[in-house]
Design a protein around this motif. Structure first.
Motif, PDB file in Angstrom:
ATOM      1  N   GLU A 158       0.835  -1.213   0.000  1.00 33.24           N
ATOM      2  CA  GLU A 158       0.000   0.000   0.000  1.00 33.24           C
ATOM      3  C   GLU A 158       0.871   1.266   0.000  1.00 33.24           C
ATOM      4  OE1 GLU A 158      -3.245   0.058  -0.274  1.00 33.24           O
ATOM      5  OE2 GLU A 158      -4.029  -1.844   0.485  1.00 33.24           O
ATOM      6  N   PRO A 159       1.759   1.425  -0.977  1.00 35.00           N
ATOM      7  CA  PRO A 159       2.727   2.521  -0.903  1.00 35.00           C
ATOM      8  C   PRO A 159       2.140   3.919  -1.030  1.00 35.00           C
ATOM      9  CG  PRO A 159       2.865   1.423  -3.023  1.00 35.00           C
ATOM     10  CD  PRO A 159       1.954   0.592  -2.177  1.00 35.00           C
ATOM     11  N   THR A 160       0.924   4.047  -1.594  1.00 33.45           N
ATOM     12  CA  THR A 160       0.358   5.398  -1.768  1.00 33.45           C
ATOM     13  C   THR A 160      -0.741   5.708  -0.763  1.00 33.45           C
ATOM     14  OG1 THR A 160      -1.296   4.677  -3.393  1.00 33.45           O
ATOM     15  CG2 THR A 160       0.867   5.324  -4.250  1.00 33.45           C
ATOM     16  N   VAL A 161      -0.977   4.822   0.207  1.00 29.08           N
ATOM     17  CA  VAL A 161      -2.054   5.060   1.164  1.00 29.08           C
ATOM     18  C   VAL A 161      -1.735   6.291   2.023  1.00 29.08           C
ATOM     19  CG1 VAL A 161      -1.151   3.620   3.044  1.00 29.08           C
ATOM     20  CG2 VAL A 161      -3.614   3.906   2.804  1.00 29.08           C
ATOM     21  N   GLY A 162      -2.732   7.136   2.245  1.00 29.25           N
ATOM     22  CA  GLY A 162      -2.557   8.313   3.089  1.00 29.25           C
ATOM     23  C   GLY A 162      -1.927   9.508   2.408  1.00 29.25           C
ATOM     24  N   LEU A 163      -1.594   9.376   1.120  1.00 28.56           N
ATOM     25  CA  LEU A 163      -0.980  10.500   0.412  1.00 28.56           C
ATOM     26  C   LEU A 163      -2.062  11.321  -0.293  1.00 28.56           C
ATOM     27  CD1 LEU A 163       2.115   8.781  -1.281  1.00 28.56           C
ATOM     28  CD2 LEU A 163       1.944   9.820   0.996  1.00 28.56           C
ATOM     29  N   ASP A 164      -1.813  12.636  -0.389  1.00 30.30           N
ATOM     30  CA  ASP A 164      -2.761  13.472  -1.126  1.00 30.30           C
ATOM     31  C   ASP A 164      -2.548  13.240  -2.629  1.00 30.30           C
ATOM     32  OD1 ASP A 164      -0.732  15.212  -2.176  1.00 30.30           O
ATOM     33  OD2 ASP A 164      -0.798  16.431  -0.361  1.00 30.30           O
ATOM     34  N   PRO A 165      -3.462  13.723  -3.488  1.00 33.96           N
ATOM     35  CA  PRO A 165      -3.374  13.415  -4.924  1.00 33.96           C
ATOM     36  C   PRO A 165      -2.034  13.799  -5.563  1.00 33.96           C
ATOM     37  CG  PRO A 165      -5.538  14.290  -4.425  1.00 33.96           C
ATOM     38  CD  PRO A 165      -4.722  14.424  -3.164  1.00 33.96           C
ATOM     39  N   GLU A 166      -1.491  14.948  -5.183  1.00 32.34           N
ATOM     40  CA  GLU A 166      -0.205  15.371  -5.771  1.00 32.34           C
ATOM     41  C   GLU A 166       0.928  14.455  -5.310  1.00 32.34           C
ATOM     42  OE1 GLU A 166       2.679  19.334  -5.965  1.00 32.34           O
ATOM     43  OE2 GLU A 166       0.601  19.513  -5.267  1.00 32.34           O
ATOM     44  N   GLN A 167       0.946  14.125  -4.013  1.00 32.66           N
ATOM     45  CA  GLN A 167       1.973  13.221  -3.498  1.00 32.66           C
ATOM     46  C   GLN A 167       1.851  11.837  -4.132  1.00 32.66           C
ATOM     47  OE1 GLN A 167       0.903  13.436   0.635  1.00 32.66           O
ATOM     48  NE2 GLN A 167       2.406  15.005   1.133  1.00 32.66           N
ATOM     49  N   ARG A 168       0.606  11.388  -4.319  1.00 30.31           N
ATOM     50  CA  ARG A 168       0.390  10.069  -4.919  1.00 30.31           C
ATOM     51  C   ARG A 168       0.921  10.030  -6.340  1.00 30.31           C
ATOM     52  NH1 ARG A 168      -5.189   8.979  -3.953  1.00 30.31           N
ATOM     53  NH2 ARG A 168      -4.540   8.134  -1.945  1.00 30.31           N
ATOM     54  N   MET A 169       0.706  11.107  -7.094  1.00 30.41           N
ATOM     55  CA  MET A 169       1.198  11.172  -8.467  1.00 30.41           C
ATOM     56  C   MET A 169       2.726  11.095  -8.498  1.00 30.41           C
ATOM     57  SD  MET A 169       0.121  11.395 -11.610  1.00 30.41           S
ATOM     58  CE  MET A 169      -1.525  12.085 -11.470  1.00 30.41           C
ATOM     59  N   ARG A 170       3.379  11.849  -7.624  1.00 29.14           N
ATOM     60  CA  ARG A 170       4.845  11.838  -7.577  1.00 29.14           C
ATOM     61  C   ARG A 170       5.364  10.466  -7.154  1.00 29.14           C
ATOM     62  NH1 ARG A 170       9.184  11.789  -9.431  1.00 29.14           N
ATOM     63  NH2 ARG A 170      11.045  12.405  -8.278  1.00 29.14           N
ATOM     64  N   PHE A 171       4.675   9.845  -6.218  1.00 29.01           N
ATOM     65  CA  PHE A 171       5.116   8.544  -5.729  1.00 29.01           C
ATOM     66  C   PHE A 171       4.974   7.486  -6.822  1.00 29.01           C
ATOM     67  CE2 PHE A 171       5.683   5.176  -2.575  1.00 29.01           C
ATOM     68  CZ  PHE A 171       6.614   5.770  -1.743  1.00 29.01           C
ATOM     69  N   ARG A 172       3.914   7.588  -7.606  1.00 33.28           N
ATOM     70  CA  ARG A 172       3.753   6.652  -8.718  1.00 33.28           C
ATOM     71  C   ARG A 172       4.904   6.782  -9.706  1.00 33.28           C
ATOM     72  NH1 ARG A 172      -2.201   8.439  -9.407  1.00 33.28           N
ATOM     73  NH2 ARG A 172      -3.346   7.021  -8.036  1.00 33.28           N
ATOM     74  N   GLU A 173       5.331   8.009  -9.957  1.00 36.87           N
ATOM     75  CA  GLU A 173       6.472   8.206 -10.863  1.00 36.87           C
ATOM     76  C   GLU A 173       7.713   7.504 -10.330  1.00 36.87           C
ATOM     77  OE1 GLU A 173       6.988  12.397 -11.256  1.00 36.87           O
ATOM     78  OE2 GLU A 173       5.074  12.726 -12.272  1.00 36.87           O
ATOM     79  N   LEU A 174       7.951   7.620  -9.013  1.00 32.81           N
ATOM     80  CA  LEU A 174       9.123   6.989  -8.408  1.00 32.81           C
ATOM     81  C   LEU A 174       9.043   5.465  -8.516  1.00 32.81           C
ATOM     82  CD1 LEU A 174       9.404   9.204  -5.187  1.00 32.81           C
ATOM     83  CD2 LEU A 174      10.913   9.273  -7.184  1.00 32.81           C
ATOM     84  N   ILE A 175       7.849   4.912  -8.307  1.00 34.87           N
ATOM     85  CA  ILE A 175       7.690   3.461  -8.393  1.00 34.87           C
ATOM     86  C   ILE A 175       7.891   2.990  -9.828  1.00 34.87           C
ATOM     87  CG2 ILE A 175       6.065   1.543  -8.118  1.00 34.87           C
ATOM     88  CD1 ILE A 175       4.802   3.178  -5.798  1.00 34.87           C
ATOM     89  N   ALA A 176       7.365   3.751 -10.784  1.00 37.38           N
ATOM     90  CA  ALA A 176       7.556   3.391 -12.193  1.00 37.38           C
ATOM     91  C   ALA A 176       9.043   3.363 -12.541  1.00 37.38           C
ATOM     92  CB  ALA A 176       6.809   4.374 -13.092  1.00 37.38           C
TER      93      ALA A 176
END
Length: 212
Positions: A158-176
């Motif tokens: 659950e790496p994006t749980v609790g993140l706001d939409p902008e943080q979630r987008m940035r985190f997805r980029e890092l995971i990709a």
């Protein structure tokens, strides 16, 4: 790859004959709360043993202490609730994890810690105490700790749980980015994460893989 994993907690069947094979790239594990996702990731990360069944990680079998040590050297794990020492700085925490991963040469280890913190865009705040960082930054510290030592297998719960939409987008980029050249297995109940990140998806419910 895993074959016939079973695990019970009391009367609850958390894993029920789970078999899977993961390949390089990002594979998502999708399912409702209570499906068994976290349990499966904890087993694959060698945090808990299965009651029955077997698995290998990059050719290593964790059934023996030597094999388990080899598996842990080759994986990075981001649990659902990472534990931080609040008075550690971001650098100190990742350095501590690097020591646990047996990076013994101090100069080379510090170079690796700086590299992964830069990779998750925390180079400028590496000296700040974790308790002063935002929730999104703390999650990136945990990802940096998982990436230290350049593991071939990355397990993200659950790496994006609790993140706001902008943080979630940035985190997805890092995971990709992390999924380029290594095997990443991440659990989520966010279909958006799967749609934007994953090359493959496994759907799980009631301790079983329903379909791929």
């Amino acid at each position: 790859s895993a074959s016939g994993l079973h695990l019970r907690y009391g009367g609850t069947r958390a894993l029920d004959d789970v078999s899977l094979r993961l390949t390089p790239g990002v594979t998502g594990l999708l399912g409702p709360n209570g499906a068994g996702k976290t349990t499966l990731l904890r087993v694959l990360a060698t945090a808990v043993p299965a009651d029955r069944g077997s698995f290998t990680v990059l050719g290593h079998d964790p059934g023996s202490s030597r094999g388990r040590q080899e598996v842990r050297r080759s994986l990075g794990y981001l649990p659902q609730s990472p534990g931080f020492h609040p008075d550690f700085s971001a650098f100190e925490f990742v350095d501590y994890v690097a020591i646990l991963k047996e990076l013994t040469d101090r100069t080379a280890r510090h170079r690796e810690v700086r590299r992964v913190l830069e990779e998750v865009d925390l180079g400028d705040v590496r000296g700040q105490r974790i308790k002063r960082l935002s929730g999104g930054m703390r999650q990136r510290v945990a990802l940096a700790a998982a990436l230290v030592g350049d593991p071939g297998f990355l397990v993200l719960d659950e790496p994006t749980v609790g993140l706001d939409p902008e943080q979630r987008m940035r985190f997805r980029e890092l995971i990709a980015q992390a999924g380029e050249g290594r095997t990443v297995f991440l659990s989520t109940h966010q279909t958006e994460d799967v749609a934007m990140l994953c090359h493959r998806v496994l759907v799980m419910a009631r301790g079983r893989i329903l379909f791929e």
